[in-house]
Design a protein around this motif. Structure first.
Motif, mmCIF file in Angstrom:
data_model
loop_
_atom_site.group_PDB
_atom_site.id
_atom_site.type_symbol
_atom_site.label_atom_id
_atom_site.label_comp_id
_atom_site.label_asym_id
_atom_site.label_seq_id
_atom_site.Cartn_x
_atom_site.Cartn_y
_atom_site.Cartn_z
ATOM 1 N N UNK A 59 7.195 41.314 23.859
ATOM 2 C CA UNK A 59 7.802 40.520 22.909
ATOM 3 C C UNK A 59 9.231 39.921 23.309
ATOM 4 N N UNK A 60 9.521 39.388 24.310
ATOM 5 C CA UNK A 60 10.805 39.546 25.075
ATOM 6 C C UNK A 60 11.421 38.239 24.507
ATOM 7 N N UNK A 61 10.643 37.399 23.817
ATOM 8 C CA UNK A 61 11.366 36.107 23.463
ATOM 9 C C UNK A 61 12.132 35.565 24.581
ATOM 10 N N UNK A 62 13.036 35.003 24.077
ATOM 11 C CA UNK A 62 14.003 34.166 25.196
ATOM 12 C C UNK A 62 14.934 35.246 26.064
ATOM 13 N N UNK A 63 14.478 36.431 25.894
ATOM 14 C CA UNK A 63 15.138 37.175 26.878
ATOM 15 C C UNK A 63 16.302 38.005 26.859
ATOM 16 N N UNK A 64 16.928 38.004 25.495
ATOM 17 C CA UNK A 64 18.309 38.723 25.366
ATOM 18 C C UNK A 64 18.245 40.179 25.725
ATOM 19 N N UNK A 65 17.413 40.826 25.330
ATOM 20 C CA UNK A 65 17.368 42.314 25.720
ATOM 21 C C UNK A 65 17.097 42.427 27.084
ATOM 22 N N UNK A 66 16.111 41.685 27.761
ATOM 23 C CA UNK A 66 15.677 41.765 29.138
ATOM 24 C C UNK A 66 16.868 41.650 30.041
ATOM 25 N N UNK A 67 17.906 40.720 29.491
ATOM 26 C CA UNK A 67 19.076 40.374 30.323
ATOM 27 C C UNK A 67 20.113 41.362 30.205
#
Length: 267
Positions: A59-67
């Motif tokens: 559920x990465x959404x716009x990717x804040x945590x992935x970044x």
């Protein structure tokens, strides 16, 4: 086209991401600087050097945590079932020069049952309570964890805990009414206007659910957020009574798999 114009074109945003050039994607977010303020509390519970780690962001959404995890050296697989969020996340990753560190996939959490990959760290935040079949999803996710999971869910107010009995007598069911007993509230209609807010677990329920899936909670860096590590002794329980049910629920050949695991033909 300017960065501000690109941000506008990609609206609406649920993650306020601070871009390298100083622009923000949702500076007027109704929750404040979200999810930055949550990351500030959680980040010390995550190794600063994630080089060589494989991370799954569900559920990465716009990717804040992935970044943020890619910045620490991780190779990230980021999944979401919303193509708009994935489009935002891919754009954001490009702005940070991290597209080579993050693979985005259009997937449901249940689809993870059909991939063979495992991950050193699984990021499972803000998803659980939106799932119609939450324990099935948690079973699937837990089997993908090599080392640790960051788990967050909307929960029932209170931090009551108890030593859950190893067995409950048939006539001893009054314990089920204990305030500390693990339970989840089912939302029949809507919560906060959202028809996908299905389940709200209690604190002890979260601890018990994670334990039953082979995970042990080590700490809580903030409210409703749990750091859990793989417990190999508990994880081995998957090959016992509920293994065939899990396989069947995920569309696998449970009879063949059980026979391979146990050496016995299912009766």
């Amino acid at each position: 086209m300017t960065i501000k114009e690109e941000i506008k074109l990609l609206e609406p945003w649920f993650h306020n991401i601070h871009l390298p050039d100083g622009n923000e994607t949702a500076p007027n977010h109704f929750l404040g600087d979200f999810p930055f303020f949550k990351w500030e509390k959680i980040k010390k519970s995550v190794p600063e050097d994630l080089s060589g780690w494989r991370v799954l962001d569900i559920g990465c959404n716009a990717g804040f945590y992935s970044i943020e995890l890619a910045k620490r050296g991780a190779q990230v697989t980021a999944i979401d079932m919303d193509r708009h969020y994935l489009k935002q996340a891919q754009w954001v990753a490009g702005k940070f020069g991290l597209s080579h560190k993050i693979t985005f996939r259009y997937m449901q959490v249940y689809d993870l049952a059909h991939i063979d990959e495992e991950f050193d760290l699984v990021w499972f935040m803000g998803v659980f309570y939106h799932l119609r079949y939450p324990l099935l999803a948690l079973d699937i996710v837990a089997q993908k964890v090599r080392k640790m999971m960051i788990f967050q869910t909307l929960s029932i107010p209170g931090m009551e805990e108890m030593e859950v009995p190893a067995d409950i007598g048939f006539h001893d069911r009054k314990i089920l009414k204990s305030k500390a007993f693990p339970y989840m509230a089912f939302i029949e209609n809507r919560m906060a206007g959202d028809p996908t807010n299905w389940w709200v677990p209690s604190h002890q329920c979260i601890l018990s659910l994670l334990s039953s899936c082979g995970m042990t909670v080590t700490n809580m860096p903030e409210d409703e957020t749990y750091i859990a590590v793989k417990d190999e002794n508990r994880a081995a329980d998957y090959i016992t009574w509920n293994y065939s049910e899990y396989l069947s629920a995920t569309g696998k050949d449970w009879q063949n798999e059980v026979e391979k695991k146990t050496g016995k033909v299912p009766e």
